[in-house]
Design an enzyme around this catalytic site. Structure first.
Site, PDB file in Angstrom:
ATOM      1  N   LYS A 294       0.854  -1.184   0.000  1.00  0.00           N
ATOM      2  CA  LYS A 294       0.000   0.000   0.000  1.00  0.00           C
ATOM      3  C   LYS A 294       0.884   1.226   0.000  1.00  0.00           C
ATOM      4  O   LYS A 294       1.808   1.327   0.810  1.00  0.00           O
ATOM      5  CB  LYS A 294      -0.879   0.000   1.270  1.00  0.00           C
ATOM      6  CG  LYS A 294      -2.070   0.941   1.201  1.00  0.00           C
ATOM      7  CD  LYS A 294      -3.138   0.394   0.278  1.00  0.00           C
ATOM      8  CE  LYS A 294      -4.545   0.722   0.700  1.00  0.00           C
ATOM      9  NZ  LYS A 294      -5.510  -0.117  -0.046  1.00  0.00           N
TER      10      LYS A 294
ATOM     11  N   THR B 218      -3.925  -5.180   1.292  1.00  0.00           N
ATOM     12  CA  THR B 218      -3.284  -3.864   1.419  1.00  0.00           C
ATOM     13  C   THR B 218      -4.134  -2.956   2.302  1.00  0.00           C
ATOM     14  O   THR B 218      -3.597  -2.054   2.948  1.00  0.00           O
ATOM     15  CB  THR B 218      -3.028  -3.228   0.037  1.00  0.00           C
ATOM     16  OG1 THR B 218      -4.278  -2.919  -0.590  1.00  0.00           O
ATOM     17  CG2 THR B 218      -2.210  -4.144  -0.852  1.00  0.00           C
ATOM     18  N   ASP B 219      -5.418  -3.194   2.357  1.00  0.00           N
ATOM     19  CA  ASP B 219      -6.264  -2.436   3.285  1.00  0.00           C
ATOM     20  C   ASP B 219      -5.874  -2.721   4.742  1.00  0.00           C
ATOM     21  O   ASP B 219      -5.891  -1.824   5.586  1.00  0.00           O
ATOM     22  CB  ASP B 219      -7.733  -2.797   3.054  1.00  0.00           C
ATOM     23  CG  ASP B 219      -8.683  -1.854   3.770  1.00  0.00           C
ATOM     24  OD1 ASP B 219      -8.862  -0.729   3.283  1.00  0.00           O
ATOM     25  OD2 ASP B 219      -9.203  -2.242   4.832  1.00  0.00           O
TER      26      ASP B 219
ATOM     27  N   PHE C  52      32.942  23.937 -14.832  1.00  0.00           N
ATOM     28  CA  PHE C  52      32.879  22.706 -15.619  1.00  0.00           C
ATOM     29  C   PHE C  52      33.766  22.890 -16.845  1.00  0.00           C
ATOM     30  O   PHE C  52      33.433  23.639 -17.756  1.00  0.00           O
ATOM     31  CB  PHE C  52      31.443  22.377 -16.017  1.00  0.00           C
ATOM     32  CG  PHE C  52      31.287  21.005 -16.615  1.00  0.00           C
ATOM     33  CD1 PHE C  52      31.742  19.876 -15.929  1.00  0.00           C
ATOM     34  CD2 PHE C  52      30.724  20.817 -17.866  1.00  0.00           C
ATOM     35  CE1 PHE C  52      31.619  18.602 -16.484  1.00  0.00           C
ATOM     36  CE2 PHE C  52      30.599  19.554 -18.423  1.00  0.00           C
ATOM     37  CZ  PHE C  52      31.048  18.435 -17.720  1.00  0.00           C
TER      38      PHE C  52
ATOM     39  N   ARG D  70      30.134  29.107 -12.700  1.00  0.00           N
ATOM     40  CA  ARG D  70      28.763  28.963 -13.160  1.00  0.00           C
ATOM     41  C   ARG D  70      27.849  28.831 -11.940  1.00  0.00           C
ATOM     42  O   ARG D  70      28.314  28.600 -10.830  1.00  0.00           O
ATOM     43  CB  ARG D  70      28.609  27.732 -14.054  1.00  0.00           C
ATOM     44  CG  ARG D  70      28.888  26.410 -13.354  1.00  0.00           C
ATOM     45  CD  ARG D  70      28.536  25.189 -14.224  1.00  0.00           C
ATOM     46  NE  ARG D  70      28.734  23.945 -13.470  1.00  0.00           N
ATOM     47  CZ  ARG D  70      28.445  22.726 -13.932  1.00  0.00           C
ATOM     48  NH1 ARG D  70      27.951  22.581 -15.147  1.00  0.00           N
ATOM     49  NH2 ARG D  70      28.639  21.646 -13.181  1.00  0.00           N
TER      50      ARG D  70
ATOM     51  N   GLN E 266      29.396  15.479 -10.318  1.00  0.00           N
ATOM     52  CA  GLN E 266      29.920  14.191  -9.854  1.00  0.00           C
ATOM     53  C   GLN E 266      30.881  14.384  -8.680  1.00  0.00           C
ATOM     54  O   GLN E 266      30.790  13.680  -7.665  1.00  0.00           O
ATOM     55  CB  GLN E 266      30.667  13.476 -10.998  1.00  0.00           C
ATOM     56  CG  GLN E 266      29.766  12.868 -12.064  1.00  0.00           C
ATOM     57  CD  GLN E 266      29.476  13.823 -13.217  1.00  0.00           C
ATOM     58  OE1 GLN E 266      29.442  15.051 -13.034  1.00  0.00           O
ATOM     59  NE2 GLN E 266      29.234  13.268 -14.387  1.00  0.00           N
TER      60      GLN E 266
ATOM     61  N   ASN F  70      20.859  18.395 -12.592  1.00  0.00           N
ATOM     62  CA  ASN F  70      21.587  19.646 -12.810  1.00  0.00           C
ATOM     63  C   ASN F  70      20.598  20.614 -13.454  1.00  0.00           C
ATOM     64  O   ASN F  70      20.321  20.513 -14.651  1.00  0.00           O
ATOM     65  CB  ASN F  70      22.814  19.387 -13.711  1.00  0.00           C
ATOM     66  CG  ASN F  70      23.753  20.570 -13.753  1.00  0.00           C
ATOM     67  OD1 ASN F  70      23.423  21.645 -13.258  1.00  0.00           O
ATOM     68  ND2 ASN F  70      24.921  20.378 -14.351  1.00  0.00           N
TER      69      ASN F  70
ATOM     70  N   HIS G  83      19.792  23.610 -15.003  1.00  0.00           N
ATOM     71  CA  HIS G  83      20.622  24.610 -15.666  1.00  0.00           C
ATOM     72  C   HIS G  83      20.023  26.015 -15.561  1.00  0.00           C
ATOM     73  O   HIS G  83      18.824  26.206 -15.732  1.00  0.00           O
ATOM     74  CB  HIS G  83      20.797  24.231 -17.137  1.00  0.00           C
ATOM     75  CG  HIS G  83      21.294  22.835 -17.330  1.00  0.00           C
ATOM     76  ND1 HIS G  83      22.523  22.417 -16.882  1.00  0.00           N
ATOM     77  CD2 HIS G  83      20.719  21.735 -17.894  1.00  0.00           C
ATOM     78  CE1 HIS G  83      22.690  21.129 -17.171  1.00  0.00           C
ATOM     79  NE2 HIS G  83      21.600  20.689 -17.788  1.00  0.00           N
TER      80      HIS G  83
END
Lengths: 298, 298, 298, 298
Positions: free
Chosen positions: D21, D66-67, D167, D184, D232, D258, D260
């Site tokens: 659930k 699931t209830d 970068f 940046r 990274q 990322n 931008h």
């Protein structure tokens, strides 16, 4: 805090990692003499490989910029998006797997369907409506070694069975209040993915469009026809029907929310409600995830 | 801060106000001998009236609880949701307009379309797929006096014209960089609403379904066929076509985002791009909102 | 279908209309000697004016392209987004109201708050976290005549009172099942907007930031402290508190969903539940919309 | 299509599967003598185990509905949600792992933060604002054997560095147009999850709240302070800082888009733009996913 200038590699190591570009929104128009063809894809690229120094030393040598991935998708779309989305994904995956740092390249595509607008006397050659009833899914990987994997799929396919669905015989303990029912609504938003036999997928001219269409039709037919004792059993029934229909499919995975529709109690208002009026809900929902394999899978 | 125990009504007064229940999710199943019929509506109720004391004195006498509104929608759905959503909305609106404190009741409905699943030899009698290509819209008001207003509409209708769209001749000043173009993609998500002549809408047996279908078809046909010098002009052309087709419609309003598709510059990659490859965007987007009236409107 | 080549203006006329650019996503960084300042706005521009021929004749003469609007927002942001968002919106609105075809220009801004990241010994000069607790809203119009209107607001402000909220004394009829309660949770996502007195707003140097902050604090304080007999009464109490605190505010409008939290029945599991465990829901929800005016408003 | 009445198990077999659930929306209020405490969780339960017959034979014997899972979460919340969300998840996971058919139970929790509303002279005892700046994440599994795994995390944490991000040095080929940059904006929405050493997590009285808070603070501090040569490398730097700060953490995984922010070209308008005005975008976006391990992990 320890000295961060020390050699972190003495204590830590990089584990699983991948990077790429997601949500590349691509539309192509092919302008024939009598009509246009429209394609609408959302593409994602992901690469794995020799990326330790990128992470641990900040050395970007050899890194394929995600912006370059995006450019490549658009450039390839110019002339190579002419057949199935699987074939396009394979071209992209093999291209990216050719970079020296890359061990494995993955391409994911969602293809959004557009239909020609019906007009008096036929269909418009240059006007389209977005279908909205399902999304075609593609997942392809290519390894440095040349090995490939191709998966197809459908998503965003919302369906309902208004009978031939039950749920009974389940465990009852002190936290169980759900009654057993032999007739209920079953509603779900289907996400089904499947894997093609590697040798079929790698064969020149394998017809991915035909395979996808056959899988979709088998899913639809079995969905409509089967009696469902549970969502789990429905997955088994539909997945095996799809593999019966398409021998090239080795396995099928389905992830199905159980979008509960509760019968409204109208007795306070002096009314019965013999399966007529329901409240549609989205949370909480059941969530069933199962994969069915062909025993002699490749 | 001034003394909050003083008579606030000396300084302040209540202005426009309304209250109600939104997102009432209603599904009905009608179980005929050979097939089921499925309806899926999202309903909202809003009331206006003599509600000053509710706000300024915390006196809830006469207030219709929003929970009661929800109950009423479900109770009415039991037997009265048998025709058009407009007729159902009118029943609800007139009911709520009958409460002593209510001056005006509004009902909004979004009807979500489900289609029978095609199976071998025809269509499934009891299995459905959500269409996803558009939503039917209804807005109805009923006043204590008995006066009503009925609006129909379509929403979530995403369309694209791959030619016969231009944009030129516009103002150029020092902030203008957009080139003039005589052939562009035009993509939008149509939200069109329209008002029915009051006497037609109030007539017993007025066929709202037929009017809605005729309006939808005229919209679709004119969308596909017309040449668009601007989104604004497209609204005029499509709205007048809809009123030409359906004499009971007094006015049409459209709110159209201009979902820009920018031609990708492929020259860095040694490729031309004669209207083939586009990037699909959603923000920023143009937004055009205009209403067109019939001159002899009721 | 009638002849579409005829003079449509004989039968139809253009009604209310506006057009513009929405979702212009603007971030500015001001780089001071010791720290950076970050702003994050979503801007929309809408123009009304002499646009009949644009619609009915496809004549774009004088039309300000929505692309030009976007360019202008970015160009103005270079040097003029130095104070309050209201002041920036006023500069933009007055600029656009200066085009010959424009009768009225509207600017809407959502300002998203970013906070400096706390670090050892203070705050980072150049690293930020998005606050997420509310959005600042601005709506400004400028007419060709020079008249302006300025509205402030807050949105996306989700709050909960765990006591001092009741709902009783309301109407009961055959569709009413809701019990009266003298203590309930009240949860809502506040959207409050307010109008500044025109002469204050037009005055050089009016401190919109201080007014906004004072309004926000009065809203917060009154929200926390008042006893709520209904959401309607809460709006009256909070709106008058805001106007008590900020004399320049003429009116306050609130649109408040009532996000119901239902007490879970734990008796099947042998447990009581004295106001401890709730299920949080979003649909259906009540929706209360009311405006409170100062009696001597400008 | 082959005969569907045949023995499907001759050709197909069930593979990986789980069910449960999701989106169980739970709010608790603890009513102390001087103040209330508010918790807001979204819980998901998933079970794996001996479920072949459920799928392949439609036999629901032993199935936990699931209830029932939902009921259990609410019942457990009555008295057992008094400490960390990890401890609550462990109680639930161990409970579900006790059912005969269950081999492994997983609990996922998102905890949404609410803060007391500041008022004159302190904080409101019974009024709260939803923080919106991050979500606390928990993932716990318990096996039939008693083995457990506990993961913590943060999600929805949107951050920006306005400098100390570059970068450069990446691969350039014929599809590369991105310039190298030494300064940046770096914006991302952090999703970081981490695994606790199994023996620490299983120890009575392990302070998950303290560990989570220490991890969060280390993430924040390192985010603000480090120089980022790539997303990274940022993951490596932040993940190792978190493990330096919290010895009980064995590994950290981050999935970082990322987002931008492109510098707007203002030269057509006669303006320079030295890192001042940016357009914020969400698609396409880079997506970086990496896990960092402690070498002597448990």
């Amino acid at each position: 805090m320890p000295d961060r200038e020390r050699d972190l590699l003495a204590d830590y190591e990089l584990g699983d990692n991948r990077y790429g570009k997601s949500r590349i929104r691509l539309v192509t128009v092919r302008r024939g003499p009598t009509e246009h063809n429209l394609r609408d894809l959302t593409v994602a690229v992901a690469l794995e490989g020799d990326l330790d120094a990128v992470h641990t030393a900040g050395d970007n040598a050899g890194v394929v910029a995600t912006d370059t991935m995006k450019n490549t998708v658009y450039a390839f779309a110019r002339d190579r998006l002419t057949g199935s989305p699987e074939a396009f994904a394979l071209e992209l995956a093999r291209h990216f797997a050719g970079y020296p740092v890359v061990e494995r390249a993955s391409i994911d595509i969602e293809e959004h369907r557009w239909l020609r607008i019906p007009v008096d006397g036929g269909e418009a050659p240059d006007a389209f409506v977005r279908a909205g009833d399902l999304t075609r899914l593609v997942h392809v990987t290519a390894n440095r070694s040349g090995a490939i994997q191709v998966e197809g799929g459908v998503g965003d396919l919302t369906v309902m069975k208004t009978t031939k669905s039950a749920f009974a015989g389940f465990d009852r303990d002190r936290f169980t209040t759900l009654p057993e029912v032999d007739d209920r609504l079953m509603a779900t938003e289907i996400r089904a993915t499947w894997g093609y036999r590697a040798d079929d997928a790698a064969a020149q001219g394998f017809d991915f469009d035909a395979a996808w269409e056959a899988a979709r039709l088998a899913l639809r037919q079995s969905l409509a026809e089967h009696f469902s004792p549970s969502v789990q059993a429905s997955i088994w029934i539909m997945a095996t029907a799809m593999m019966d229909a398409v021998p090239s499919i080795d396995w099928v995975r389905m992830v199905l929310p159980n979008l509960h529709h509760w019968l409204v109690d109208l007795t306070p208002f002096g009314l019965d409600n013999p399966g007529q009026v329901f409240v549609s809900t989205t949370e909480p929902h059941g969530l069933i995830d199962a994969t069915v394999h062909r025993r002699d899978a490749s």
